[in-house]
Motif scaffolding. Structure first.
Motif, mmCIF file in Angstrom:
data_model
loop_
_atom_site.group_PDB
_atom_site.id
_atom_site.type_symbol
_atom_site.label_atom_id
_atom_site.label_comp_id
_atom_site.label_asym_id
_atom_site.label_seq_id
_atom_site.Cartn_x
_atom_site.Cartn_y
_atom_site.Cartn_z
ATOM 1 N N ILE A 1 0.842 -1.196 0.000
ATOM 2 C CA ILE A 1 0.000 0.000 0.000
ATOM 3 C C ILE A 1 0.874 1.242 0.000
ATOM 4 N N CYS A 2 0.624 2.129 -0.961
ATOM 5 C CA CYS A 2 1.366 3.387 -1.088
ATOM 6 C C CYS A 2 0.416 4.544 -0.797
ATOM 7 N N PRO A 3 0.473 5.147 0.378
ATOM 8 C CA PRO A 3 -0.398 6.289 0.677
ATOM 9 C C PRO A 3 -0.076 7.484 -0.220
ATOM 10 N N GLY A 4 -1.046 8.388 -0.333
ATOM 11 C CA GLY A 4 -0.832 9.620 -1.071
ATOM 12 C C GLY A 4 -0.273 10.714 -0.181
ATOM 13 N N ALA B 1 -5.242 -2.969 7.443
ATOM 14 C CA ALA B 1 -6.082 -3.793 8.324
ATOM 15 C C ALA B 1 -7.327 -4.293 7.601
ATOM 16 N N ARG B 2 -7.899 -3.445 6.753
ATOM 17 C CA ARG B 2 -9.108 -3.848 6.041
ATOM 18 C C ARG B 2 -8.813 -5.007 5.079
ATOM 19 N N PHE B 3 -7.707 -4.922 4.358
ATOM 20 C CA PHE B 3 -7.390 -6.003 3.422
ATOM 21 C C PHE B 3 -6.839 -7.236 4.140
ATOM 22 N N LEU B 4 -6.264 -7.054 5.325
ATOM 23 C CA LEU B 4 -5.938 -8.213 6.166
ATOM 24 C C LEU B 4 -7.190 -9.039 6.428
ATOM 25 N N SER B 5 -8.286 -8.345 6.709
ATOM 26 C CA SER B 5 -9.541 -9.047 7.034
ATOM 27 C C SER B 5 -10.098 -9.798 5.836
ATOM 28 N N HIS B 6 -9.597 -9.475 4.637
ATOM 29 C CA HIS B 6 -10.013 -10.188 3.426
ATOM 30 C C HIS B 6 -9.035 -11.302 3.066
ATOM 31 N N GLY B 7 -8.002 -11.495 3.908
ATOM 32 C CA GLY B 7 -7.113 -12.633 3.698
ATOM 33 C C GLY B 7 -5.824 -12.355 2.967
ATOM 34 N N TYR B 8 -5.401 -11.087 2.902
ATOM 35 C CA TYR B 8 -4.144 -10.742 2.246
ATOM 36 C C TYR B 8 -3.089 -10.396 3.294
ATOM 37 N N HIS B 9 -1.837 -10.758 3.018
ATOM 38 C CA HIS B 9 -0.736 -10.134 3.740
ATOM 39 C C HIS B 9 -0.628 -8.705 3.216
ATOM 40 N N THR B 10 -0.409 -7.748 4.091
ATOM 41 C CA THR B 10 -0.339 -6.362 3.626
ATOM 42 C C THR B 10 0.934 -5.679 4.117
ATOM 43 N N PHE B 11 1.353 -4.689 3.355
ATOM 44 C CA PHE B 11 2.558 -3.925 3.648
ATOM 45 C C PHE B 11 2.256 -2.453 3.338
ATOM 46 N N VAL B 12 2.706 -1.570 4.197
ATOM 47 C CA VAL B 12 2.539 -0.137 3.952
ATOM 48 C C VAL B 12 3.919 0.458 3.697
ATOM 49 N N LEU B 13 4.081 1.059 2.531
ATOM 50 C CA LEU B 13 5.341 1.706 2.183
ATOM 51 C C LEU B 13 5.260 3.195 2.524
ATOM 52 N N ARG B 14 6.014 3.598 3.517
ATOM 53 C CA ARG B 14 6.180 5.020 3.831
ATOM 54 C C ARG B 14 7.438 5.474 3.094
ATOM 55 N N TYR B 15 7.253 5.843 1.830
ATOM 56 C CA TYR B 15 8.370 6.193 0.961
ATOM 57 C C TYR B 15 8.889 7.589 1.292
ATOM 58 N N SER B 16 10.048 7.909 0.767
ATOM 59 C CA SER B 16 10.656 9.220 1.011
ATOM 60 C C SER B 16 9.786 10.328 0.440
ATOM 61 N N THR B 17 9.544 11.343 1.231
ATOM 62 C CA THR B 17 8.773 12.502 0.786
ATOM 63 C C THR B 17 9.568 13.780 1.036
ATOM 64 N N TYR B 18 9.144 14.847 0.385
ATOM 65 C CA TYR B 18 9.888 16.108 0.408
ATOM 66 C C TYR B 18 9.954 16.720 1.802
ATOM 67 N N PHE B 19 8.844 16.679 2.506
ATOM 68 C CA PHE B 19 8.825 17.184 3.869
ATOM 69 C C PHE B 19 9.128 16.042 4.840
ATOM 70 N N LYS B 20 10.005 16.299 5.798
ATOM 71 C CA LYS B 20 10.289 15.307 6.836
ATOM 72 C C LYS B 20 9.183 15.305 7.890
ATOM 73 N N GLU B 21 8.448 16.414 7.974
ATOM 74 C CA GLU B 21 7.338 16.544 8.914
ATOM 75 C C GLU B 21 6.144 17.141 8.177
ATOM 76 N N ARG B 22 4.959 16.934 8.700
ATOM 77 C CA ARG B 22 3.759 17.496 8.072
ATOM 78 C C ARG B 22 3.775 19.020 8.154
ATOM 79 N N MET B 23 3.337 19.666 7.091
ATOM 80 C CA MET B 23 3.249 21.127 7.065
ATOM 81 C C MET B 23 2.022 21.571 7.846
ATOM 82 N N THR B 24 2.214 22.411 8.845
ATOM 83 C CA THR B 24 1.103 22.854 9.689
ATOM 84 C C THR B 24 0.938 24.372 9.708
ATOM 85 N N ASP B 25 1.885 25.080 9.100
ATOM 86 C CA ASP B 25 1.860 26.545 9.114
ATOM 87 C C ASP B 25 2.104 27.042 7.696
ATOM 88 N N LEU B 26 1.219 27.917 7.202
ATOM 89 C CA LEU B 26 1.354 28.433 5.848
ATOM 90 C C LEU B 26 2.686 29.135 5.608
#
Length: 304
Positions: free
Chosen positions: A39-42, A58-83
């Motif tokens: 799974i690749c989040p946006g 978790a939802r696809f686990l319940s359907h019988g799949y092994h699942t993996f979440v890829l937290r790939y490299s993104t431009y911001f190291k932290e979420r932007m909270t201030d304009l």
């Protein structure tokens, strides 16, 4: 269940694969191999969305799949909270860095297929928004020579080809996505749009040739994996028209595909139900049906 955080590369702490591996023993001394979904989040290549990760796994686990979440490299190291305040920047995030990380994820999963009881012939990638762009990029560039040069010579290109991809409101054309970011009514989203090209290209003025290299429809090919795609008609960030155009091109190339265009629903719905909803408009009963539709499609692919 095996849950583990795996750092994909020693020199990059911002690229991690999270495992959600079901117990292979289904009854006494009876073991089962299962298909897997990465799974690749946006997040506009600026961050990775929380609700498009573990909740989906978790939802696809319940359907019988092994699942993996890829937290790939993104431009911001932290979420932007201030304009007016730009978060710390990760210079390792530029394209095709995240694609290399996705390729390494699928290689790693296949390497451990025996240990984790994974059906190595049935590994899928599921991506949302920018993560959908990432999943689609793998589908059309899995044997790209420049990408393969990043891996040992004895690794076959076929290792990197998924069985199929599932795309949720994908950003198939980053140029049109940036325009939609910058015209959005939410000032934080408009501000984030200012950094999209920096995130992908490392600068804010890519050439037409550079933009064409990340436009998925330019790379459709007859030997790419099957595609399941869903979008909402009135998505204000990524274009449902781009998705429809992609499906048309897939059909023209005789690529197995399934497409669901829902009438209403904002961008970034994820599961579309109350599990990770922050407000009423995060809940969309019609759109939430995509999970079962995708599960039916995935099971069909596994039988082929």
């Amino acid at each position: 269940m095996i849950t583990e955080k795996i750092q994909l590369f020693d020199d990059n702490e911002h690229s991690n694969l999270y495992t959600y591996i079901l117990d292979p023993q289904t009854s006494y001394k009876v073991y089962k191999r299962r298909p897997a979904i990465i799974i690749c989040p946006g997040g506009g290549y600026l961050m990775t969305a929380t609700k498009e990760g573990e909740a989906v796994a978790a939802r696809f686990l319940s359907h019988g799949y092994h699942t993996f979440v890829l937290r790939y490299s993104t431009y911001f190291k932290e979420r932007m909270t201030d304009l007016n305040e730009v978060p710390p920047i990760n210079e390792q995030s530029h394209y095709p860095g995240p694609l290399i990380e996705l390729m390494e994820s699928i290689r790693l999963i296949k390497e451990h297929a025996e240990e984790w009881h994974i059906d190595a012939e049935n590994i899928f990638v599921l991506g949302f928004s920018a993560g959908g762009h990432l999943a689609a990029s793998l589908a059309v560039k899995w044997d790209d020579k420049d990408l393969l040069d990043r891996f040992p010579k004895d690794v076959s290109p076929s290792v990197f080809k998924p069985k199929g991809i599932v795309l949720g409101y994908p950003a198939l054309d980053l140029e049109s996505a940036r325009v939609n970011f910058q015209n959005h009514k939410n000032p934080m989203i408009r501000r984030q749009g200012d950094f999209l090209y920096d995130a992908v290209f490392g600068h804010d003025a890519p050439s037409k040739e550079q933009l064409d290299t990340v436009k998925i429809i330019n790379y459709i090919r007859e030997d790419m994996p099957s595609v399941f795609l869903w979008h909402t008609y009135d998505d204000e960030i990524t274009s449902s028209g781009d998705s429809a155009a992609l499906i048309h091109e897939l059909i023209r190339h005789r690529i197995n595909c399934e497409f669901h265009l829902f009438a209403k629903g904002k961008h970034g719905l994820g599961l579309g139900d109350e599990v990770y909803a922050n407000s009423e408009d995060d809940i969309n009963e019609e759109v939430s049906a995509w999970v079962n539709l995708a599960d039916q499609w995935l099971k069909l692919q596994c039988r082929q």
